[in-house]
Design an enzyme around this catalytic site. Structure first.
Site, PDB file in Angstrom:
ATOM      1  N   HIS A  70       0.843  -1.188   0.000  1.00 15.44           N
ATOM      2  CA  HIS A  70       0.000   0.000   0.000  1.00 15.44           C
ATOM      3  C   HIS A  70       0.884   1.245   0.000  1.00 15.44           C
ATOM      4  O   HIS A  70       2.049   1.207   0.400  1.00 15.44           O
ATOM      5  CB  HIS A  70      -0.921  -0.001   1.209  1.00 15.44           C
ATOM      6  CG  HIS A  70      -1.996  -1.031   1.122  1.00 15.44           C
ATOM      7  ND1 HIS A  70      -2.999  -1.128   2.056  1.00 15.44           N
ATOM      8  CD2 HIS A  70      -2.244  -1.999   0.205  1.00 15.44           C
ATOM      9  CE1 HIS A  70      -3.818  -2.115   1.716  1.00 15.44           C
ATOM     10  NE2 HIS A  70      -3.366  -2.663   0.599  1.00 15.44           N
ATOM     11  N   GLU A  72       0.870   3.892   1.884  1.00 14.35           N
ATOM     12  CA  GLU A  72       1.347   4.285   3.215  1.00 14.35           C
ATOM     13  C   GLU A  72       2.544   3.428   3.618  1.00 14.35           C
ATOM     14  O   GLU A  72       3.530   3.937   4.159  1.00 14.35           O
ATOM     15  CB  GLU A  72       0.251   4.088   4.279  1.00 14.35           C
ATOM     16  CG  GLU A  72      -1.059   4.751   3.967  1.00 14.35           C
ATOM     17  CD  GLU A  72      -2.040   3.813   3.286  1.00 14.35           C
ATOM     18  OE1 GLU A  72      -3.189   3.740   3.754  1.00 14.35           O
ATOM     19  OE2 GLU A  72      -1.667   3.162   2.291  1.00 14.35           O
ATOM     20  N   CYS A  98      -5.895   1.149   5.712  1.00 18.52           N
ATOM     21  CA  CYS A  98      -6.425  -0.133   6.173  1.00 18.52           C
ATOM     22  C   CYS A  98      -5.868  -0.422   7.563  1.00 18.52           C
ATOM     23  O   CYS A  98      -5.018   0.313   8.080  1.00 18.52           O
ATOM     24  CB  CYS A  98      -6.052  -1.244   5.192  1.00 18.52           C
ATOM     25  SG  CYS A  98      -4.285  -1.664   5.213  1.00 18.52           S
ATOM     26  N   CYS A 101      -1.918  -0.940   7.557  1.00 18.84           N
ATOM     27  CA  CYS A 101      -1.186   0.321   7.410  1.00 18.84           C
ATOM     28  C   CYS A 101      -1.347   1.190   8.650  1.00 18.84           C
ATOM     29  O   CYS A 101      -0.409   1.894   9.040  1.00 18.84           O
ATOM     30  CB  CYS A 101      -1.636   1.066   6.156  1.00 18.84           C
ATOM     31  SG  CYS A 101      -1.021   0.292   4.637  1.00 18.84           S
TER      32      CYS A 101
END
Length: 146
Positions: A70, A72, A98, A101
């Site tokens: 992801h 992040e 999410c 993260c």
């Protein structure tokens, strides 16, 4: 800093994260993230495969491959290779984080998260709030200046 000036900066950095997302090779969704500390961008990331892997995020059934990182996670792990640290920083990300993260955000010392799209699951946001991280949702309009 007064809240109006902070809001302008938040919108500006979020638009920059949206532009950064365009670097992603993912077809289903492109997500961008910036880590900002003392008004300086100290890291950036977008969703994609790990370094050295082919730049294909989805399988033949258009399902995201399990090893795609992801935005992040890419921005936070990039800090590990730099001389910067994210203690007290703000993370700007185009989609809400999410759960996985959010754990990284908490552990990295980031104190604010500004995001521009709500993800279908809100458990990541709930975890950030439980950790007393300031969370701010800004819906960017398509007609906002780039």
């Amino acid at each position: 800093m007064n809240s109006n000036k902070q809001d302008l900066l938040d919108r500006r950095y979020l638009r920059m994260a949206r532009i950064w997302a365009e670097n992603s090779y993912c077809q289903r969704r492109q997500v961008g993230a910036l880590v900002v500390k003392d008004k300086m961008i100290i890291s950036d990331g977008y969703n994609g495969t790990p370094s050295g892997f082919e730049n294909i995020c989805e399988d033949d059934n258009n399902v995201t491959k399990p090893y795609v990182l992801h935005a992040e996670a890419n921005a936070i792990t990039k800090l590990a290779k730099s001389n910067n640290n994210s203690e007290g920083a703000t993370l700007y990300v185009t989609a809400s984080p999410c759960l996985e993260c959010s754990k990284l955000i908490i552990q990295s010392g980031i104190k604010r998260v500004v995001y521009g799209e709500k993800y279908r699951l809100a458990d990541g946001i709930a975890l950030l709030e439980r950790a007393n991280i300031e969370v701010k949702y800004i819906k960017l309009n398509e007609d906002e200046p780039q």
